[in-house]
Every structure is written in C-alpha cells, then in structure tokens.
Motif scaffolding. Structure first.
Motif, PDB file in Angstrom:
ATOM      1  N   GLY A   1       0.603   3.673  -2.913  1.00  0.00           N
ATOM      2  CA  GLY A   1       0.409   5.067  -2.620  1.00  0.00           C
ATOM      3  C   GLY A   1       1.618   6.284  -3.420  1.00  0.00           C
TER       4      GLY A   1
ATOM      5  N   VAL B   1       1.088   6.548  -7.094  1.00  0.00           N
ATOM      6  CA  VAL B   1       0.502   7.121  -7.528  1.00  0.00           C
ATOM      7  C   VAL B   1       0.082   8.634  -7.085  1.00  0.00           C
ATOM      8  CG1 VAL B   1      -2.847   6.699  -7.430  1.00  0.00           C
ATOM      9  CG2 VAL B   1      -1.217   5.117  -7.929  1.00  0.00           C
ATOM     10  N   SER B   2      -0.027   8.957  -5.600  1.00  0.00           N
ATOM     11  CA  SER B   2       0.163  10.530  -5.982  1.00  0.00           C
ATOM     12  C   SER B   2       1.255  11.470  -5.605  1.00  0.00           C
ATOM     13  CB  SER B   2      -0.803  10.173  -4.171  1.00  0.00           C
ATOM     14  OG  SER B   2       0.805  10.095  -3.137  1.00  0.00           O
TER      15      SER B   2
ATOM     16  N   GLY C   1       0.974  -0.938   0.526  1.00  0.00           N
ATOM     17  CA  GLY C   1      -0.333  -0.525   0.379  1.00  0.00           C
ATOM     18  C   GLY C   1       0.808   0.818   0.145  1.00  0.00           C
ATOM     19  N   LEU C   2       1.957   1.094   1.023  1.00  0.00           N
ATOM     20  CA  LEU C   2       2.757   2.326   0.860  1.00  0.00           C
ATOM     21  C   LEU C   2       3.559   3.046  -0.674  1.00  0.00           C
ATOM     22  CD1 LEU C   2       4.454   2.167   3.804  1.00  0.00           C
ATOM     23  CD2 LEU C   2       2.732   4.026   3.998  1.00  0.00           C
TER      24      LEU C   2
END
Length: 89
Positions: free
Chosen positions: A33, A36-37, A29-30
């Motif tokens: 994320g 993506v961001s 997830g890190l």
C-alpha cells in the motif's frame, strides 16, 4: 497410543499459526500500500515548511517585524550565509 492423532499441532499451535499468518499479511499489505499509493511521498526529503509543521498559529501570533526577522533568519540558513558558515547541522 496417546490420542487419535500423532504429530498434530493442537489448538494452541493452530491459533499461533493463524496469528502469524495474519501479521505477515498485514506487513505485506502495508508495504504494498505504501509503494502503490504514496511512493512519491516517501521519496520527498525536503523539510516541512512552517505551515506544514504546524507552526502557523505561532507565526500568526508574532508581530510583523518578528515574522520578517524569522523569515530572514531562515533564508540566511537556507542560503548558507548564516552565522554557522553554511553548516546548518
């Protein structure tokens, strides 16, 4: 026979399995994320300016001629005409 189950993980094994799964999902997830961001922020390699680095209050406390000298010194280092002969490192 020992107990009713042969080859079972037991309670401790299951807890470790779930903890490992949680850590793996956290890492995935890190990474996703960050890509993506903030992928463009990760590629930005320029050094932070004085305001971004948190030196704003320090420079604001300097006298105007000291601020000018600090800016001139930084400009000389960035342009390569400093005392180090263009080698800032």
């Amino acid at each position: 026979m020992a107990e009713g189950r042969a080859g079972g993980l037991g309670r401790g094994g299951r807890v470790l399995l779930y903890l490992s799964l949680a850590v793996n999902l956290l890492v995935v997830g890190l990474v996703v994320g960050a890509l993506v961001s903030g992928g463009e922020k990760l590629r930005d390699r320029r050094p932070p300016s004085a305001g971004e680095a948190g030196f704003g209050p320090v420079f604001a406390a300097l006298e105007p001629e000291d601020r000018r000298a600090s800016r001139a010194g930084r400009a000389a280092l960035c342009s390569g005409s400093g005392a180090s002969g263009g080698r800032a490192r």
